[in-house]
Design a protein around this motif. Structure first.
Motif, PDB file in Angstrom:
ATOM      1  N   PHE B  70      11.018   4.213  -4.667  1.00 51.67           N
ATOM      2  CA  PHE B  70       9.789   4.512  -5.265  1.00 51.67           C
ATOM      3  C   PHE B  70       8.622   3.481  -4.432  1.00 51.67           C
ATOM      4  N   GLY B  71       8.880   2.786  -3.369  1.00 49.89           N
ATOM      5  CA  GLY B  71       8.074   2.008  -2.796  1.00 49.89           C
ATOM      6  C   GLY B  71       6.690   2.391  -2.541  1.00 49.89           C
ATOM      7  N   ARG B  72       5.898   1.596  -2.689  1.00 58.53           N
ATOM      8  CA  ARG B  72       4.569   2.158  -2.291  1.00 58.53           C
ATOM      9  C   ARG B  72       3.843   1.464  -1.121  1.00 58.53           C
ATOM     10  N   GLY B  73       4.648   0.408  -0.741  1.00 62.15           N
ATOM     11  CA  GLY B  73       4.116  -0.412   0.449  1.00 62.15           C
ATOM     12  C   GLY B  73       3.871   0.194   1.687  1.00 62.15           C
ATOM     13  N   SER B  74       2.964   0.050   2.413  1.00 64.52           N
ATOM     14  CA  SER B  74       2.600   0.520   3.648  1.00 64.52           C
ATOM     15  C   SER B  74       3.156  -0.260   4.842  1.00 64.52           C
ATOM     16  N   GLY B  75       3.689   0.555   5.867  1.00 63.75           N
ATOM     17  CA  GLY B  75       4.352  -0.299   6.910  1.00 63.75           C
ATOM     18  C   GLY B  75       3.468  -1.529   7.563  1.00 63.75           C
ATOM     19  N   GLY B  76       4.628  -2.506   7.899  1.00 62.11           N
ATOM     20  CA  GLY B  76       4.029  -3.849   8.323  1.00 62.11           C
ATOM     21  C   GLY B  76       4.816  -3.795   9.774  1.00 62.11           C
ATOM     22  N   LYS B  90       2.299 -17.516  -5.571  1.00 61.26           N
ATOM     23  CA  LYS B  90       1.042 -18.697  -5.040  1.00 61.26           C
ATOM     24  C   LYS B  90       0.094 -17.749  -4.362  1.00 61.26           C
ATOM     25  N   ALA B  91       0.694 -16.803  -3.505  1.00 63.59           N
ATOM     26  CA  ALA B  91      -0.221 -15.848  -2.768  1.00 63.59           C
ATOM     27  C   ALA B  91      -0.959 -15.116  -3.400  1.00 63.59           C
ATOM     28  N   LEU B  92      -0.589 -14.494  -4.388  1.00 64.98           N
ATOM     29  CA  LEU B  92      -0.976 -13.630  -5.277  1.00 64.98           C
ATOM     30  C   LEU B  92      -1.985 -14.154  -6.235  1.00 64.98           C
ATOM     31  N   GLN B  93      -1.894 -15.464  -6.473  1.00 61.82           N
ATOM     32  CA  GLN B  93      -2.762 -16.164  -7.614  1.00 61.82           C
ATOM     33  C   GLN B  93      -3.949 -16.593  -6.784  1.00 61.82           C
ATOM     34  N   ASP B  94      -3.969 -16.352  -5.658  1.00 62.74           N
ATOM     35  CA  ASP B  94      -5.407 -16.966  -4.967  1.00 62.74           C
ATOM     36  C   ASP B  94      -6.477 -15.620  -5.191  1.00 62.74           C
ATOM     37  N   GLN B 238      -9.211  -1.676 -13.114  1.00 65.95           N
ATOM     38  CA  GLN B 238      -9.050  -2.336 -11.963  1.00 65.95           C
ATOM     39  C   GLN B 238      -7.528  -2.547 -11.428  1.00 65.95           C
ATOM     40  N   VAL B 239      -6.820  -1.710 -12.136  1.00 69.09           N
ATOM     41  CA  VAL B 239      -5.020  -1.726 -11.896  1.00 69.09           C
ATOM     42  C   VAL B 239      -5.111  -1.223 -10.470  1.00 69.09           C
ATOM     43  N   ASN B 240      -5.671  -0.211 -10.185  1.00 66.79           N
ATOM     44  CA  ASN B 240      -5.358   0.155  -8.837  1.00 66.79           C
ATOM     45  C   ASN B 240      -5.889  -0.700  -7.847  1.00 66.79           C
ATOM     46  N   ALA B 241      -7.088  -1.204  -7.814  1.00 64.82           N
ATOM     47  CA  ALA B 241      -7.526  -2.195  -6.957  1.00 64.82           C
ATOM     48  C   ALA B 241      -6.395  -3.408  -6.925  1.00 64.82           C
ATOM     49  N   ALA B 242      -6.035  -3.905  -8.013  1.00 68.49           N
ATOM     50  CA  ALA B 242      -5.035  -4.996  -8.148  1.00 68.49           C
ATOM     51  C   ALA B 242      -4.037  -4.620  -7.365  1.00 68.49           C
ATOM     52  N   GLU B 243      -3.466  -3.397  -7.553  1.00 72.38           N
ATOM     53  CA  GLU B 243      -2.152  -3.048  -6.767  1.00 72.38           C
ATOM     54  C   GLU B 243      -2.115  -2.953  -5.155  1.00 72.38           C
ATOM     55  N   ALA B 244      -3.312  -2.584  -4.873  1.00 68.01           N
ATOM     56  CA  ALA B 244      -3.740  -2.395  -3.550  1.00 68.01           C
ATOM     57  C   ALA B 244      -3.786  -3.928  -2.781  1.00 68.01           C
ATOM     58  N   GLU B 245      -4.545  -4.726  -3.794  1.00 68.88           N
ATOM     59  CA  GLU B 245      -4.575  -6.148  -3.089  1.00 68.88           C
ATOM     60  C   GLU B 245      -3.141  -6.738  -3.045  1.00 68.88           C
ATOM     61  N   THR B 247      -0.290  -5.402  -2.737  1.00 62.96           N
ATOM     62  CA  THR B 247       0.616  -4.676  -1.592  1.00 62.96           C
ATOM     63  C   THR B 247       0.067  -5.278  -0.308  1.00 62.96           C
ATOM     64  N   SER B 248      -1.117  -5.241  -0.178  1.00 56.43           N
ATOM     65  CA  SER B 248      -1.722  -5.686   1.010  1.00 56.43           C
ATOM     66  C   SER B 248      -1.105  -7.109   1.389  1.00 56.43           C
ATOM     67  N   ILE B 249      -1.086  -8.173   0.332  1.00 52.41           N
ATOM     68  CA  ILE B 249      -0.548  -9.577   0.576  1.00 52.41           C
ATOM     69  C   ILE B 249       0.681  -9.624   0.745  1.00 52.41           C
ATOM     70  N   LEU B 250       1.404  -8.833   0.309  1.00 52.94           N
ATOM     71  CA  LEU B 250       3.050  -8.856   0.223  1.00 52.94           C
ATOM     72  C   LEU B 250       3.482  -8.125   1.658  1.00 52.94           C
ATOM     73  N   THR B 251       2.844  -7.294   1.915  1.00 52.46           N
ATOM     74  CA  THR B 251       3.468  -6.134   3.030  1.00 52.46           C
ATOM     75  C   THR B 251       3.638  -6.923   4.242  1.00 52.46           C
ATOM     76  N   PRO B 252       2.819  -7.868   4.742  1.00 50.88           N
ATOM     77  CA  PRO B 252       3.164  -8.662   5.954  1.00 50.88           C
ATOM     78  C   PRO B 252       4.372  -9.259   5.933  1.00 50.88           C
TER      79      PRO B 252
END
Ligand SMILES: Nc1ncnc2c1ncn2[C@@H]1O[C@H](COP(=O)(O)OP(=O)(O)OP(=O)(O)O)[C@@H](O)[C@H]1O
Ligand SMILES: [Mg+2]
Lengths: 253, 405
Positions: B70-76, B90-94, B238-245, B247-252
């Motif tokens: 069910f992954g939603r992450g985009s390619g890195g 920690k990264a997510l808490q920034d 803001q749930v969808n925005a939080a999800e996008a943020e 995802t973009s932090i974790l994907t790399p």
């Protein structure tokens, strides 16, 4: 009954009744002319299938003729609407069916009460009248029985009680003694004779000559036509009788 | 004919034909009850699933390791760890990178045997987490308090228990302040969670919660990855925005060969999906119920038509002795009203009663509209099929009604 404008109770003019059409049509009645005066006691005879029941159904406003006219107390029945027909069947006519036609699973008493319900007679009164009618046919001890708990003769008597409970001027009986032994036949004929004596007009179908002999007039049907129409001599001469004879002659003349 | 007279006649008719009356009523009763119960089951399961998902918190996004499903992450383009770690937290808490995120809660999951005195019990879920869990998962304490930041920092051996665990370990005793053993190590009970019931899949009260730090060092080991990260958005919008943020932090750092090594579960969208699935389910059940009502109606019609011969003769007799058409109609209308209203009322009673029991694991929730609808349709069917043949017979000439076969 005395003088004045007296209309015949029943008057059939050129009445025919056929079932079906074309080749397979059955002509149950053919151009029947019949006049019955008030207070008369008529027996209708004829072989099986000669149209007796058909004639009776027309007289009882249960069926309508195919052609011809039927006047009841001077009124053309064809002019009556459903409401008025119901009134006529309820108040003017007491009908005894060849096959009894009691409402099943309904006590004898209730069956007899039926016409009174539709005559809007109050409950109390209704019961009194129904018991009286059952008493007249000698069935008070079987009042609460259902039709299927009664013998054929008893059912026949309930049917008669139902026909007379509204004290109709006209009683039409289709083989009221058809299913009865001779003793019961005598009882029933007593009832009909009493009704006749009380001034009611009676038309009765029978196969038995002895029964027909009790009537004042016997009509023979053959193949849907009136074959013979004669008076019997056994009846005692009464005023009503004489009056009726006069008018009968007047009409047939 | 007076109403009283018609009612009396109807009662008489119903009593005179008991079996027929019973079968007619049964048809309507079954139809009405089936509609009520089936719609209630559909609605009940929808409610249960909804409650279960809401119990997880509606403003939250859950991130789990692994997951090609069910992954939603985009390619890195960089391959990295598959495990989620405190570094990710920690990264997510920034706040500058994740402006829509209210809190980030790491969770580790394990299994422990709990004992208290002679009682022992293995909670279905044993988790280590941080204080924000209480709000993110909507798991408030009913007594005592939740894990504090202090206890977190001090690696305190404290535990918060769900109601099911309390019942199994303590019976009627007050658990607060008591010390239980988890895998042989003593933990003090500092709080008891408020009961949440089942979410349709598992008992949400069958849980024990300890500080993340304590759990990691003592039970699963410091090196173990996180079971999941719960991200709570600042609001439901803001749930969808939080999800996008997130995802973009974790994907790399968490993808290999162009696919993400983590899964993101968005409760809100999950809720929406299940809601629409449930809609389909409910409509399906309602269709089945409608068919059963129809079948009941056809049963009623059958019985009415089968007895029409007998009743037609009866109508002929009644007309022959002077009944008007309106008299006949009044009688049969009353009879049909009596049968279908009574049958319908019994159907409602059976439906409501039946809806009180669990059916196929679902607690049915009665929908008022289904009661009204089922009753109305049931009565309409009974009336129609009761009156239609009677009306036809009443329009006949008496002699034809008498001869009808
Ligand atoms: N509904 C009907 N459809 C077709 N034919 C009919 C119908 N009713 C009566 N008939 C026919 O009409 C004729 C007269 O019948 P009806 O019942 O009047 O005879 P009946 O004289 O009363 O006979 P029975 O003495 O046997 O009672 C018969 O040939 C019968 O077959
Ligand atoms: Mg006959």
């Amino acid at each position: 009954m005395s003088g004045g404008l007296r209309r015949p109770t029943l008057f059939l003019r050129n009445v025919s009744k056929s079932y079906g059409q074309g080749e397979i049509a059955v002509h149950a009645l053919r151009e029947v002319d019949l006049l019955v005066e008030r207070g008369d006691f008529v027996a209708v005879m004829g072989s099986s299938g000669s149209g007796k029941s058909t004639l009776m159904n027309v007289l009882g406003c249960l069926d309508v003729p195919t052609t011809g006219r039927y006047f009841l107390d001077g009124i053309d029945v064809a002019d009556l609407d459903d409401y008025e027909l119901a009134y006529v069947r309820n108040r003017k006519i007491g009908f005894v069916f060849q096959s009894f036609n009691l409402v099943p699973r309904t006590s004898a008493l209730h069956n007899v009460e039926l016409p009174l319900i539709y005559a809007r007679v109050p409950r109390r009164e209704r019961r009194v009248l129904a018991v009286e009618a059952l008493d007249a046919v000698g069935l008070t001890h079987r009042m609460e029985h259902m039709p299927n708990e009664l013998s054929g003769g008893q059912q026949q008597r309930v049917a008669i009680a139902r026909a007379i409970v509204t004290a109709p001027a006209l009683v039409l009986a289709d083989e009221p003694t058809g299913n009865l032994d001779s003793a019961s036949t005598v009882e029933i004929m007593h009832i009909l004779s009493d009704l006749h004596a009380a001034g009611r007009t009676i038309v009765m179908i029978t196969h038995e000559p002895e029964v027909a002999a009790q009537a004042k007039r016997v009509i023979h049907l053959v193949d849907g036509r009136v074959d013979s129409d004669r008076r019997t001599d056994s009846a005692p001469a009464t005023t009503a009788r004489l009056e009726r004879d006069d008018s009968a002659e007047a009409v047939s003349a | 004919m007076s109403v009283l007279e018609a009612a009396r006649m109807a009662l008489h008719g119903v009593a005179a034909n008991r079996l027929r009356s019973l079968l007619t009523m049964l048809g309507i009763t079954i139809g009405v009850a089936a509609v009520i119960i089936l719609v209630a089951v559909g609605h009940g399961s929808a409610v249960a699933v909804q409650k279960g998902i809401e119990g997880l918190g509606t403003n939250v996004v859950t991130i789990q390791p692994g997951g090609f499903g069910f992954g939603r992450g985009s390619g890195g383009n960089r391959s990295s760890f598959t495990q989620l770690t405190m570094k990710d937290v920690k990264a997510l808490q920034d706040p500058s990178a994740t402006p829509d995120v209210k809190s980030v809660t790491p969770v580790v999951t394990g299994s422990v045997a709990a004992t208290f005195g002679s009682a022992s019990y293995t909670p279905n879920q044993f988790i280590g987490t941080t204080p924000s869990y209480e709000e993110a998962r909507k798991s408030p304490v009913a007594a005592g308090q939740f894990i504090t930041q202090q206890q977190e920092t001090a690696h305190s051996r404290v535990v918060v228990l769900g109601q099911t665990v309390v019942t199994n370990l303590f019976g009627g005793q007050d658990p607060l302040g008591q010390t239980i053993k988890l895998n042989g190590i003593g933990f003090q009970v500092v709080g008891v969670l408020a009961a949440k019931g089942t979410n349709g899949v598992q008992d949400q009260d069958d849980i024990a919660i300890a500080p993340l730090t304590t759990t990691q060092s003592l039970l699963t080991g410091v090196t173990g990855g996180l079971g999941q990260i719960i991200i709570e958005a600042k609001s439901s919008h803001q749930v969808n925005a939080a999800e996008a943020e997130a995802t973009s932090i974790l994907t790399p750092t968490h993808s290999s060969n162009g696919s993400a090594n983590f899964r993101v579960l968005n409760q809100a969208s999950l809720l929406q999906t299940t809601a629409s699935t449930n809609q389909v389910f409910t409509v399906l059940l309602a269709a089945v119920a409608a068919i059963s009502l129809l079948v009941g109606g056809i049963g009623v019609m059958n019985i009415m038509l089968v007895t029409v011969t007998e009743r037609t003769r009866e109508i002929g007799i009644r007309k022959a002795v002077g009944a008007r058409r309106s008299d006949i109609l009044a009688q049969f209308l009353s009879e049909s009203v009596l049968l279908s209203v009574f049958g319908g009322a019994v159907g409602v009673a059976v439906g409501l009663l039946g809806s009180r029991f669990k059916l196929v694991g679902v607690q049915p929730a009665v929908e008022p509209y289904s009661v009204v609808l089922a009753l109305a349709v049931g009565i309409a069917v009974g009336l129609f099929f009761g009156i239609y043949p009677a009306n036809r017979a009443a329009s006949l000439r008496p002699i034809d009604a008498l001869r009808y076969e």
